[in-house]
Design a protein around this motif. Structure first.
Motif, mmCIF file in Angstrom:
data_model
loop_
_atom_site.group_PDB
_atom_site.id
_atom_site.type_symbol
_atom_site.label_atom_id
_atom_site.label_comp_id
_atom_site.label_asym_id
_atom_site.label_seq_id
_atom_site.Cartn_x
_atom_site.Cartn_y
_atom_site.Cartn_z
ATOM 1 N N THR A 1 3.942 9.195 -13.228
ATOM 2 C CA THR A 1 5.331 9.053 -12.773
ATOM 3 C C THR A 1 6.069 10.388 -12.865
ATOM 4 O OG1 THR A 1 5.376 6.749 -13.507
ATOM 5 C CG2 THR A 1 7.503 7.820 -13.143
ATOM 6 N N ARG B 1 5.733 4.753 -10.797
ATOM 7 C CA ARG B 1 5.166 5.591 -9.740
ATOM 8 C C ARG B 1 5.110 4.867 -8.392
ATOM 9 N NH1 ARG B 1 3.723 7.259 -5.805
ATOM 10 N NH2 ARG B 1 2.047 8.706 -5.254
ATOM 11 N N GLN B 2 4.604 3.645 -8.357
ATOM 12 C CA GLN B 2 4.474 2.924 -7.097
ATOM 13 C C GLN B 2 5.846 2.528 -6.539
ATOM 14 O OE1 GLN B 2 1.390 2.674 -5.753
ATOM 15 N NE2 GLN B 2 0.736 3.825 -7.556
ATOM 16 N N ASP B 3 6.760 2.130 -7.416
ATOM 17 C CA ASP B 3 8.090 1.710 -6.963
ATOM 18 C C ASP B 3 8.860 2.848 -6.311
ATOM 19 O OD1 ASP B 3 7.798 -0.896 -8.040
ATOM 20 O OD2 ASP B 3 8.373 -0.175 -10.018
ATOM 21 N N ASN C 1 0.847 -1.204 0.000
ATOM 22 C CA ASN C 1 0.000 0.000 0.000
ATOM 23 C C ASN C 1 0.880 1.250 0.000
ATOM 24 O OD1 ASN C 1 -2.042 1.868 0.175
ATOM 25 N ND2 ASN C 1 -3.066 0.902 1.919
ATOM 26 N N PRO C 2 1.580 1.516 -1.111
ATOM 27 C CA PRO C 2 2.538 2.631 -1.137
ATOM 28 C C PRO C 2 1.881 3.998 -0.986
ATOM 29 C CG PRO C 2 2.250 1.694 -3.325
ATOM 30 C CD PRO C 2 1.561 0.782 -2.384
ATOM 31 N N GLU C 3 0.667 4.160 -1.497
ATOM 32 C CA GLU C 3 -0.001 5.466 -1.414
ATOM 33 C C GLU C 3 -0.253 5.859 0.034
ATOM 34 O OE1 GLU C 3 -0.319 7.424 -3.786
ATOM 35 O OE2 GLU C 3 0.035 6.130 -5.517
#
Length: 439
Positions: free
Chosen positions: A126, A92-94, A52-54
């Motif tokens: 990104t 973006r998530q990485d 859950n990176p956000e």
């Protein structure tokens, strides 16, 4: 056709005299186990963040920003002592995990550090994230952007990155990496202690590996360390976990005119050896979520496939347990297909047709790929295709034989399609981008 040389497709082994004692090897193994255990604990934390990176970024971004401001303590962006270079595509998530790891770096005894990010055909989400980072860090991050439909693939992104570095020492990271706090210190101290080494490199571990995968990862590290006992260290450059002498690297890349090729790690390693330099291996491992779409090591390979991969790895370091055809087929299907998007359909067609393909099919597949990617009518592509057709017309049709050898296909992809179409385009595009940067 030019005779195929296996060394053109597999990294050269650079044998470095082993001056250590058996005691030092035992010490290295103890250090290896310590680091492996330490990273295993960190891996659990990173895995949770990656789920859950956000949410993590919303709650922790301010603390990450503050730590990065402390680490990047000098606002001079060009010619830093250490430059951390990161190629970014659609990550973006990485990037949440990556910058969290960067904020944890122990840099107390290190000289000034800067970060270079290349946005290589990135999506808008990104790009927005990267430029927000740049603004919040008061331009302590340098960003170079390349948007070109023809120049796609991880190899181009890495070359773009290397092309625009300015650091005295350049540490390379993949965008989907995470690492322990002493990662950079270990690499920097290793390359600074002996100027015979042009590069210092370490291995990768997959974030989503299960128990089987972790056993495999550890066995590879032990295997590499134990080779030192027989004076046969195998040092394979891992571009996403390495530190390189910056001026020498940039000189090699520009002199060799390798921009546009796909064998980035292998090419650089070969060139380093030919120029009389050495590459040092250290057990400073990074975690990567790369190839996450393929599942865990166990799911991707199974026990028998793990054994086959290990035997193929031995063949790649000089112990020939498989035929040359098998090695090159493995390299084509596993490496070229992944790093050169324009050639995937050609390789797939070659395999599907029982290792046979005609020149007409090659033309059709290249045009099909160009049409899908939106550069079919690009004059640069058309010019390259015209040159390719002219050269191929003087040769017997590839499809007349019952089977095209992996060596022949490797030659066609490397020396004809990539070298005569995409490398000139890449050189032209990179030069144009460099001129814009200077202005």
């Amino acid at each position: 056709m030019k005779p195929f040389q296996i060394k053109d497709y597999l990294p050269e082994e650079k044998t470095v005299p082993n001056t250590g004692s058996r005691g030092s090897v035992r010490q290295n193994l103890r250090e290896l186990f310590r680091r492996f255990y330490e990273l295993s604990r960190f891996r659990k934390e990173i895995y949770e963040i990656a789920q859950n990176p956000e949410s993590f970024w919303e709650n922790n971004s301010e603390a990450v920003y503050q730590k990065l401001v402390e680490i990047l303590n000098n606002e001079q962006l060009t010619n830093p002592d250490i430059e951390i270079a990161i190629p970014v595509h659609k990550n973006r998530q990485d990037l949440v995990v990556l910058f969290y790891s960067l904020s944890r770096l122990d840099t107390k005894s290190l000289p000034p550090i800067k970060i270079l990010i290349t946005l290589h055909n990135s999506d808008e989400t990104t790009k927005k994230f990267v430029y927000q980072l740049k603004d919040r860090l008061k331009n302590r991050i340098r960003v170079v952007e390349l948007n070109d439909k023809i120049l796609s693939g991880a190899a181009i992104g890495w070359q773009l990155l290397a092309y625009f570095t300015t650091g005295k020492k350049v540490a390379f990271l993949d965008a989907d990496s995470s690492f322990s706090s002493d990662w950079l210190k270990q690499l920097y101290q290793s390359i600074s202690s002996d100027n015979t080494f042009l590069a210092v490199t370490g291995p990768r571990r997959y974030l989503n590996s299960d128990i089987m995968g972790e056993v495999y990862n550890l066995s590879v590290l032990i295997f590499l360390e134990l080779r030192n006992l027989i004076n046969r260290p195998f040092v394979k450059l891992v571009s996403g976990n390495s530190i390189v002498d910056g001026p020498t690297l940039r000189g090699l890349i520009k002199q060799s005119k390798s921009i546009g090729g796909w064998r980035v790690d292998g090419f650089l390693q070969d060139y380093i050896a030919k120029c009389g330099y050495q590459i040092k291996f250290v057990p400073t491992t990074i975690l990567t979520s790369g190839e996450k779409e393929n599942g865990t090591i166990k799911e991707r390979f199974g026990i028998l496939r793990i054994l086959k991969r290990f035997l193929t790895g031995l063949a790649n370091v000089g112990i020939r347990l498989t035929s040359q055809d098998q090695i090159v087929t493995f390299y084509l299907t596993q490496k070229v297909a992944r790093y050169v998007p324009w050639t995937r359909k050609i390789i797939e067609k070659w395999v599907f047709n029982n290792y046979n393909i005609s020149r007409k099919e090659i033309y059709q597949l290249l045009d099909e790929e160009a049409s899908e990617r939106g550069f079919l009518k690009d004059p640069r592509y058309q010019r390259g295709m015209q040159e390719l057709r002219s050269k191929f017309e003087s040769l017997p049709d590839f499809g007349q034989s019952k089977r095209m050898s992996p060596q022949d296909l490797a030659y066609i992809l490397e020396y004809e399609i990539i070298e005569h179409i995409f490398q000139p385009i890449a050189l032209e595009s990179f030069q144009s981008l460099l001129e814009k940067q200077i202005k």
